[in-house]
Design an enzyme around this catalytic site. Structure first.
Site, short mmCIF file in Angstrom:
data_model
loop_
_atom_site.label_atom_id
_atom_site.label_comp_id
_atom_site.label_asym_id
_atom_site.label_seq_id
_atom_site.Cartn_x
_atom_site.Cartn_y
_atom_site.Cartn_z
N GLU A 134 -16.56 44.33 49.16
CA GLU A 134 -17.83 44.79 48.59
C GLU A 134 -18.20 43.87 47.43
O GLU A 134 -17.33 43.21 46.86
CB GLU A 134 -17.70 46.24 48.10
CG GLU A 134 -16.68 46.38 46.98
CD GLU A 134 -16.33 47.83 46.66
OE1 GLU A 134 -17.21 48.53 46.16
OE2 GLU A 134 -15.18 48.23 46.91
N LYS A 136 -18.95 42.37 43.84
CA LYS A 136 -18.47 42.65 42.49
C LYS A 136 -19.70 42.65 41.59
O LYS A 136 -20.32 41.61 41.37
CB LYS A 136 -17.47 41.59 42.06
CG LYS A 136 -16.89 41.85 40.68
CD LYS A 136 -15.71 40.92 40.43
CE LYS A 136 -14.99 41.25 39.14
NZ LYS A 136 -15.83 41.16 37.96
N TYR A 244 -17.62 52.95 42.88
CA TYR A 244 -16.73 52.21 43.77
C TYR A 244 -15.26 52.60 43.61
O TYR A 244 -14.40 52.04 44.28
CB TYR A 244 -16.89 50.71 43.58
CG TYR A 244 -16.76 50.21 42.15
CD1 TYR A 244 -15.57 50.33 41.46
CD2 TYR A 244 -17.85 49.62 41.49
CE1 TYR A 244 -15.46 49.89 40.16
CE2 TYR A 244 -17.74 49.17 40.19
CZ TYR A 244 -16.54 49.31 39.53
OH TYR A 244 -16.42 48.89 38.23
N CYS A 440 -5.10 20.85 7.22
CA CYS A 440 -4.18 20.85 6.09
C CYS A 440 -3.54 19.49 5.84
O CYS A 440 -2.79 19.33 4.88
CB CYS A 440 -3.10 21.92 6.27
SG CYS A 440 -1.87 21.50 7.52
N CYS A 455 0.10 21.16 14.66
CA CYS A 455 0.20 20.94 13.23
C CYS A 455 1.58 21.39 12.77
O CYS A 455 2.03 22.48 13.12
CB CYS A 455 -0.89 21.76 12.54
SG CYS A 455 -0.59 21.99 10.79
N CYS A 461 -0.62 25.70 6.42
CA CYS A 461 -1.89 25.40 7.11
C CYS A 461 -2.79 26.63 7.10
O CYS A 461 -2.47 27.64 7.74
CB CYS A 461 -1.62 24.95 8.54
SG CYS A 461 -3.15 24.55 9.40
S1 IVH Z 1 -12.59 48.01 41.45
C1 IVH Z 1 -8.54 49.31 39.84
N1 IVH Z 1 -14.88 47.30 42.51
O1 IVH Z 1 -14.88 44.29 37.83
C2 IVH Z 1 -9.71 48.51 40.23
N2 IVH Z 1 -14.46 46.72 40.24
O2 IVH Z 1 -12.80 42.45 36.96
C3 IVH Z 1 -10.96 48.96 39.61
N3 IVH Z 1 -16.34 45.58 39.15
O3 IVH Z 1 -13.42 46.39 35.47
C4 IVH Z 1 -12.08 48.04 39.80
N4 IVH Z 1 -17.69 45.60 40.88
O4 IVH Z 1 -15.93 46.64 35.91
C5 IVH Z 1 -14.10 47.27 41.41
N5 IVH Z 1 -16.88 46.79 43.54
C6 IVH Z 1 -16.11 46.77 42.47
C7 IVH Z 1 -16.54 46.18 41.26
C8 IVH Z 1 -15.69 46.17 40.17
C9 IVH Z 1 -17.55 45.25 39.60
C10 IVH Z 1 -15.83 45.30 37.79
C11 IVH Z 1 -15.19 46.44 37.08
C12 IVH Z 1 -13.82 45.97 36.74
C13 IVH Z 1 -13.99 44.50 36.79
C14 IVH Z 1 -12.68 43.82 37.05
#
Ligand code: IVH
Length: 714
Positions: A134, A136, A244, A440, A455, A461
């Site tokens: 899915e 991100k 999600y 320094c 350093c 420093c």
């Molecule tokens: S799953 C335990 N699904 O990405 C896993 N995260 O880099 C929980 N995010 O903190 C996250 N889209 O804010 C998940 N489809 C998606 C997402 C997603 C955006 C963000 C979320 C997370 C961050 C991690």
């Protein structure tokens, strides 16, 4: 002033004469009173009571709590006041941590991710292993808690354990239902708050018209809009939400990730329509390409594709590393790039003395963010070679005045990728890396085999001292509200804070008139000074892992600090063990090296840190001012193996060694590689040899794999 309601300490019984009932009653009244005063002050800009009276009430509240610790309320302002008035938001401790994701940057990383899962679970090549894929979403994550179908709280991620209470703000987001029909009794829904590109453009246009601050990108706009103390502002901002994931649930949502998303959708949440089920890495990468192709046409920003193991039983078997799940990964889109001029190369001195070259650039927009600095890594990188001396960028060096391609991936600091030789000015000279510290004047020494020059002026420093202090107060360490990099620099300059212990004596020194009063300083007032002192006071109690991380020991990052804290549990044990291991041999040294994730380099850095006289003296001064909280291993409530040291040996037949270890750790056990007098349980499979013998000699309890599984109730 509403003095009629005030529980005024002058008329109240002395705390040492209160009965438990009276104390409970008063704590409840105080809690209401303080919360309302707090709200009036921060949200409505209309204080109900004077600052002095507020303080009186706060002190009385704390005094009663000290005498009756068991009556301390979960919403106690003692835990919040320091922070709350500064940021305006109270804190919420997540019932299950909100984690981040590991990253994949190419197809090999995706195949490795899948193969690693098969290895961990010992799944045959032909066994099914499906993933959801899915987008991100590039926003900010939010966790909402529903009890009996009603939205009761909403919190930002914060540091993963504790977030900000933004319940009132979440209630005004259209995509977030207030009530759910047919949901489990307890349901925490997690997802991303974001703003559409169109809404972002409109908002910025409006802001500009009003002469108000504009936002750099939709993510910043979403974050700035959600984290508003005045909910009326949030309610005018077009925020959206995709669900999600979930946190605590009183009953399972489904058997698979896909079905769980469908369930969330049927409860009224928006879920992302581009989510697909993939049966193997090729299908995952095809879906990645598909989403990447759609990216420009989407009405919201995304920065990659998230893959999650579909089977929820497998998810739970895979579990978590210290900050990321093993069952999910983010496949990031390639970084965005731009060409600009490198005006100057400057050297920054870090907390460990490393000299880091930084490119000062003519500002340029890269993926919606204005970039004016980029890292140049080290001397070799500038010269056009890697750590082995082989050419990079075709061996082309980087010079002041060059035109360069810069890129940024995610939130990391931008990097210089390419030099455009055809545009190099004639007068450009090769860059000469300094051999003395620009801060320094001490020699900057590059040890053989090391990439960076350091350093040598450790204690004299100022740059190292300031950077150490900044690290000490940083978010993953002491996280003191109102005391950020800017304030540290100013206080250091004024000689108010020269080492960590000074932070905690600041208020007393000010009260004693040794320094100029903070509230008379530019940028400070009575309230902000008071807030700072409250925030500092609050952090005198600090979890062990944060303290270890905050010390800024080389090679010790956030997750190593957590690992160390869990292994040693208490500060005194940890410190004693580090001091006992000083000779780099013996049982304490071996035990340290046995900890998962601690290699000999980190072990040496740790031991040397605690061995150094000046550092030890500074640590003693700090130690005397802190109350360090032991770090309980996670989820160890009622666990029969919490705190026990377990060793696995021989062949395990029901699960891989990695899974056995992860499970034991999730139950609060420490897993060690060698048997010693400290071992509590040896789990021995077929083929066990010397460890079994040693355990027998030491009288260590020995279990078969089945006995072990029965013990942990698996
Ligand atoms: S799953 C335990 N699904 O990405 C896993 N995260 O880099 C929980 N995010 O903190 C996250 N889209 O804010 C998940 N489809 C998606 C997402 C997603 C955006 C963000 C979320 C997370 C961050 C991690």
């Amino acid at each position: 002033m509403q003095s009629s309601q005030t529980t005024h300490p002058d008329h109240a019984k002395p705390v040492d004469r209160l009965t438990a009932d009276e104390a409970a009653w008063e704590l409840s009244a105080l809690s209401e009173r303080l919360a309302s005063a707090n709200l009036a002050y921060h949200q409505d800009d209309a204080p109900e009571i004077s600052d002095a009276e507020f303080d009186h009430l706060k002190r009385r509240n704390a005094e009663i709590e000290r005498r009756f610790p068991e009556l301390k309320r979960p919403d106690s302002l003692t835990d919040q006041v320091g922070a709350a008035p500064v940021s305006g938001f109270a804190k919420i401790t997540h019932s299950m941590r909100m984690l981040s994701l590991g990253n994949a940057f190419n197809d090999d990383d995706v195949r490795d991710f899948e193969a690693g899962i098969r290895r961990f679970l010992n799944l045959a090549d032909e066994a099914d292993l499906a993933f959801t894929a899915e987008p991100k979403i590039d926003g900010l994550s939010l966790s909402m808690r529903y009890e009996k179908g009603h939205l009761v709280s909403a919190a930002t991620r914060g540091d993963g354990s504790v977030g900000e209470n933004v319940t009132a703000n979440a209630r005004v987001i259209d995509d977030i239902p207030q009530n759910l029909k047919g949901s489990p009794d307890v349901l925490e829904v997690r997802g991303e708050v974001y703003m559409s590109r169109e809404d972002f453009a409109l908002l910025n246009a409006m802001q500009e018209q009003k002469g108000a601050k504009t936002f750099a990108n939709p993510r910043n706009a979403a974050a700035g809009s959600l984290r508003q103390l005045d909910v009326r502002i949030t309610s005018t901002r077009p925020l959206r939400f995709f669900a999600y994931a979930w946190g605590e649930v009183s009953e399972a949502l489904a058997d698979t990730q896909m079905a769980a998303l469908e369930r969330l959708a049927s409860l009224g949440f928006s879920t992302n329509p581009l989510t697909r089920l993939c049966r193997n890495p090729s299908e995952m990468m095809a879906q990645y390409d598909e989403i990447a192709r759609n990216r420009a046409d989407l009405d919201y920003d995304i920065d990659g594709v998230v893959y999650k193991v579909n089977d929820l039983v497998l998810q739970s078997r895979l579990g978590f590393r210290s900050t990321t799940p093993r069952w999910a990964i983010a496949h990031k889109f390639p970084a965005e790039e731009a060409i600009t001029k490198l005006e100057k190369i400057e050297i920054q001195v870090g907390r460990t003395g490393a000299l880091s070259p930084v490119a000062r650039l003519t500002p340029v927009t890269v993926g919606g963010v204005v970039v004016s600095n980029a890292t140049l890594h080290n001397e070799d990188y500038i010269a056009g070679r890697d750590s082995k001396g082989d050419p990079i960028r075709g061996g082309i060096d980087i010079r002041e005045g060059d035109w360069v391609t810069v890129y940024r991936a995610g939130d990391v600091i931008p990097k210089v990728k390419d030099v455009h030789l055809d545009r190099r000015p004639e007068e450009a000279e090769p860059y000469v890396f300094p051999t003395i510290c620009p801060e320094c004047g001490s020699d900057a020494i590059r040890e053989p085999g090391e990439a960076v020059a350091r350093c040598s002026g450790a204690l004299i420093c100022p740059a190292q001292a300031v950077e150490k202090l900044k690290h000490f107060v940083s978010r993953a360490a002491f996280d003191i509200e109102g005391l950020g990099s800017k304030q540290i620099e100013a206080f250091f300059e004024q000689r108010w804070i020269r080492e960590p212990a000074d932070i905690f004596t600041l208020q007393d020194r000010h009260a004693a008139g040794q320094d100029q009063p903070l509230q008379d300083q530019e940028g400070w007032g009575e309230k902000s000074a008071e807030n700072l002192f409250a925030a500092i006071l609050q952090k005198r109690r600090i979890p062990l892992n944060r303290l270890i991380f905050g010390l800024g020991i080389r090679h010790v990052g956030e997750s190593s600090a957590m690992m160390l804290a869990r292994s040693y549990n208490s500060w005194s044990d940890f410190r004693a063990a580090m001091e006992a291991a000083r000779s780099h041999e013996g049982p304490e040294w071996d035990a340290l090296n046995d900890i998962d994730g601690v290699g000999s380099v980190m072990a040496a850095a740790l031991v040397d840190f605690f061995h150094e006289d000046t550092a030890r003296a500074a640590l003693d001064r700090l130690d005397a001012l802190l109350e360090v909280e032991d770090v309980a291993a996670p989820a160890s409530d009622g666990s029969p193996v919490a705190g026990k040291t377990v060793v696995f040996t021989g062949t395990l037949e029901k699960m891989t060694r990695a899974e056995a270890k992860a499970r034991a750790e999730a139950l609060g056990a420490k897993v060690s590689g060698s048997v010693s007098a400290k071992t509590d349980i040896l789990v021995a499979g077929p083929g066990a040899g010397s460890k079994l013998k040693k355990a027998a000699e030491l009288g260590v309890e020995t279990l078969s794999e089945d006995d072990w599984l029965a013990l942990i109730g698996a």
